[in-house]
Enzyme design. Structure first.
Site, short mmCIF file in Angstrom:
data_model
loop_
_atom_site.label_atom_id
_atom_site.label_comp_id
_atom_site.label_asym_id
_atom_site.label_seq_id
_atom_site.Cartn_x
_atom_site.Cartn_y
_atom_site.Cartn_z
N HIS A 472 0.83 -1.21 0.00
CA HIS A 472 0.00 0.00 0.00
C HIS A 472 0.86 1.26 0.00
O HIS A 472 0.69 2.15 -0.85
CB HIS A 472 -0.92 -0.01 1.22
CG HIS A 472 -1.76 1.21 1.37
ND1 HIS A 472 -3.08 1.28 0.96
CD2 HIS A 472 -1.48 2.45 1.89
CE1 HIS A 472 -3.56 2.49 1.20
NE2 HIS A 472 -2.61 3.21 1.78
N GLU A 473 1.78 1.34 0.95
CA GLU A 473 2.60 2.54 1.03
C GLU A 473 3.53 2.67 -0.17
O GLU A 473 3.84 3.79 -0.60
CB GLU A 473 3.41 2.55 2.33
CG GLU A 473 2.55 2.58 3.60
CD GLU A 473 1.58 3.75 3.64
OE1 GLU A 473 1.84 4.79 2.99
OE2 GLU A 473 0.54 3.63 4.33
N HIS A 476 1.74 4.46 -2.85
CA HIS A 476 1.87 5.91 -2.67
C HIS A 476 3.23 6.39 -3.17
O HIS A 476 3.34 7.45 -3.81
CB HIS A 476 1.75 6.27 -1.18
CG HIS A 476 0.35 6.31 -0.65
ND1 HIS A 476 -0.65 7.05 -1.24
CD2 HIS A 476 -0.20 5.74 0.46
CE1 HIS A 476 -1.76 6.92 -0.53
NE2 HIS A 476 -1.52 6.13 0.50
N HIS A 479 3.34 6.76 -6.80
CA HIS A 479 2.56 7.94 -7.20
C HIS A 479 3.44 9.19 -7.14
O HIS A 479 3.32 10.10 -7.97
CB HIS A 479 1.35 8.06 -6.29
CG HIS A 479 0.26 8.93 -6.81
ND1 HIS A 479 -0.84 9.28 -6.06
CD2 HIS A 479 0.07 9.54 -8.01
CE1 HIS A 479 -1.64 10.05 -6.76
NE2 HIS A 479 -1.11 10.23 -7.95
#
Length: 684
Positions: A472-473, A476, A479
């Protein structure tokens, strides 16, 4: 100017001659920050006054682009500082943070309310239909104008003064809130003394608990800390119900101890936010916050939450009945409580799927999961990761990787800070230390992922939830790393709050794919791949306990919106919390994922205030979005990957989020995909 503010004496103000222009962490001392902030703030004000006082007619270049160029020194100092205050703090750093938080709030508010500056931006905005602006410039201008109006630039002087007071006070309150939670987490450890206290704990958890005790000066003991990666496995495996209750109640009570009580902070924060919204013309703080999101209104966010709450609660109650049956079968004469749920859910999972966490963890070594995240990025986007031990770091556990794209193009620098320690706040997050831009030449980003995994001598082993958090991180991080825009204001993760979780949650899907697990889920001692039959049991159990997981999340999101609704009276936060849980019919054996006294997403700053729902909103996008790869028949399909990179990961806020999603997917998202992903469709 004092010697500490001169560039020769203060590394924060000097040129950084480090690899990739990364912060020279070893040369930075606490004493450098306050003078660096003072110098950078003064420089930024001079830049702002020059822009506001420019006698030339406002143009995009002399106003908006000039604003984008301003404050670079301040951004650099602040990025280094807040990375340390969250990931490796100290009493001295916290004292500086208490000083600079209101100072920074006052500074940014003064800029956002600067009359002459707003007049220039407003004049440009009024002429935005005239030809001449690129689509990206038009978007940046729109964001600047909205930022000024949402900061009260159009209010009368009395209202602006009061708004400034509120913003400054909220900054102080948010800082105190976060520091109180960290203080409670640092102060507590459940010391386990002897085999009776260790009953039920697998070896890897014993090793992590021994390391935690050694860190706290008790080398012959074992300790459970208030980090999630310590508490949750203890609650899963400990055979000692009394100790489970003890540590769970301490975990639940973070932020409401006598020495670090956040309840008065919550009461004042909620009241000030409501006043802030009224000054800006909104009926509630939730209306103010959601006006600039995909949801647009609290009613839309509540509609999604309520539509999922009903089937999730029904599923959770059925799960609770199964756990109660296990208690009875064991001869227990008690009702399942919150400190029992994880313990009996682990037994239930073993019964239903012949799967337990201790069997799975040896195949989820931290190093291998990092490799899996990197490999997925390589196969999707052509990225490569080379570890760089020559890059300075803020703690010996931190690692750095040079990220390159196809043809060896430098993409950015990535830091990984994976292990829990007393100086780090709990949770997991991504932060940019330098944001991408192409305004005056190419500037590539520096991004950090921070986790709180338990450190062990023989390879840190993760739960599947831990591994999912890492993916998940890292979503990010991608991104931020893949961003390719001219203007920093809309680059990277500077997007709508209920869209920013889409790239990260989408990335989680690859962890659960056989193609990834077969390659990277290798036994930490033997190197053997996870047996195929175990892999299939893991995949079969993906939606196990989803009633519990969904209920604990949605309860927090609903409480967040309740706190920020029109007319909310949070003068007694504990009573307010009880009223919300009673209203929604919270199952007795489940608590909110984040109780208000330690709900840092919402009260340690405004980041997710009235916006915790956004994880679920983004999950509609990720559940539907991964379907594009499934429909293509290849989870690394080049055409789908290319669209994902172009319209999502590299696109920042270039487009409206709904438009960006349609450009990637070819249509709007289907909300039914969320219930299917969570295994709740049959309970809807």
């Amino acid at each position: 100017m004092s010697s500490e503010t001169q560039t020769s004496a203060n590394p924060l103000l000097a040129d950084w001659d480090t690899p990739f222009g990364s912060p020279p962490w070893q040369r930075i001392a606490v004493r450098h920050f306050r003078p660096a902030f003072d110098a950078a703030l003064a420089e930024h004000l001079r830049e702002i006054e020059a822009i506001a006082g420019d006698p030339a007619e406002p143009s995009f270049d002399n106003t908006v682009a000039a604003l984008e160029r301003s404050g670079r020194a301040l951004r650099r100092v602040a990025a280094a500082f807040f990375n340390l205050t969250s990931a490796h703090s100290s009493d001295e750093l916290e004292a500086v943070e208490r000083d600079v938080a209101p100072l920074l709030a006052r500074h940014h508010n003064a800029i956002q309310q600067h009359p002459a500056l707003f007049r220039r931006v407003d004049a440009l905005f009024a002429r935005r239909a005239e030809p001449g602006l690129t689509p990206e410039q038009d978007r940046v201008l729109e964001r600047y104008h909205l930022g000024f109006t949402r900061s009260g630039a159009g209010l009368d002087e009395a209202a602006k003064r009061r708004l400034s007071e509120i913003v400054e006070r909220l900054a102080t309150l948010g800082t105190s809130f976060g520091q109180n939670v960290l203080a409670d987490e640092k102060a507590y450890a459940l010391v386990l003394d002897g085999e009776a206290d260790l009953a039920g704990l697998p070896q890897e958890l014993r090793d992590a608990a021994a390391a935690a005790a050694a860190d706290r000066g008790q080398p012959d003991k074992h300790a459970i800390t208030l980090g999630r990666s310590s508490v949750e496995p203890f609650l899963q495996f400990s055979a000692r119900r009394d100790l489970r209750e003890t540590v769970f109640k301490a975990w639940l009570a973070r932020g409401e101890s006598a020495a670090a009580d956040n309840r008065p902070i919550i009461a004042e924060t909620v009241a000030l936010r409501a006043e802030q919204a009224r000054l800006l013309g909104y009926p509630s703080y939730a209306h103010f916050r959601l006006a600039d999101t995909m949801a647009k209104t609290p009613e839309a966010a509540l509609g999604l939450l309520n539509s999922v709450w009903t089937p999730a609660r029904a599923r959770a109650l059925r799960e609770q009945d199964k756990l109660q049956a296990l208690v009875a079968a064991e001869g227990g004469n008690f009702e399942v409580a919150a400190w029992d749920w994880r313990h009996y859910a682990e037994q239930q999972r073993k019964q239903e799927f012949d799967l337990d966490e201790s069997e799975l963890k040896p195949y989820l070594q931290l190093e291998r999961i990092i490799e899996a995240a990197f490999d997925t990025a390589h196969r999707l986007f052509g990225l490569s990761f080379k570890e760089r031990p020559d890059v300075p770091v803020w703690h010996p556990d931190v690692r750095a990787w040079e990220v390159t794209g196809r043809h060896g193009r430098f993409v950015g620098l990535f830091y990984g800070d994976y292990f829990a320690r007393p100086s780090k706040r709990s949770g997991a997050w991504m932060e940019p230390i330098r944001e991408q831009e192409n305004l005056d030449g190419e500037v590539r980003p520096i991004v950090v992922n921070v986790m709180n995994f338990a450190k062990a001598a023989e390879g840190s082993l993760l739960s599947f939830d831990d591994a999912r958090t890492l993916f998940h991180e890292f979503g990010h991080a991608l991104h931020g790393l893949m961003s390719d825009l001219t203007y920093p204001a809309i680059a990277g993760t500077n997007v709508a709050r209920d869209f920013v979780e889409f790239p990260s949650q989408l990335y989680e899907h690859w962890l659960e794919r056989p193609e990834i697990l077969r390659r990277h889920a290798l036994h930490y001692r033997t190197g053997e791949p996870m047996p195929e039959e175990l892999l299939q049991r893991v995949l079969a159990a993906r939606t196990f306990n989803q009633g519990f997981s969904t209920v604990e999340f949605i309860a927090s999101a609903l409480a967040d919106l309740d706190f920020h609704a029109a007319g909310a009276d949070a003068s007694d936060p504990a009573a307010f919390e009880r009223a919300t849980l009673q209203r929604i019919g919270m199952p007795s054996a489940i608590v909110m994922r984040h109780r208000p006294p330690h709900f840092q997403h919402v009260f340690a700053g405004s980041g997710y205030s009235a916006g915790y729902y956004s994880y679920l909103w983004s999950e509609v996008l990720d559940a539907d979005g991964f379907g594009a790869f499934e429909e293509a028949g290849d989870i690394f399909d080049p055409a789908v990957s290319s669209r994902l990179a172009e319209f999502v990961y590299s696109a920042g806020y270039r487009r409206d989020p709904a438009e960006a999603y349609r450009a990637f997917r070819g249509r709007p998202p289907d909300p039914a995909a969320l219930l299917k992903k969570r295994g709740l469709a049959d309970a809807a």
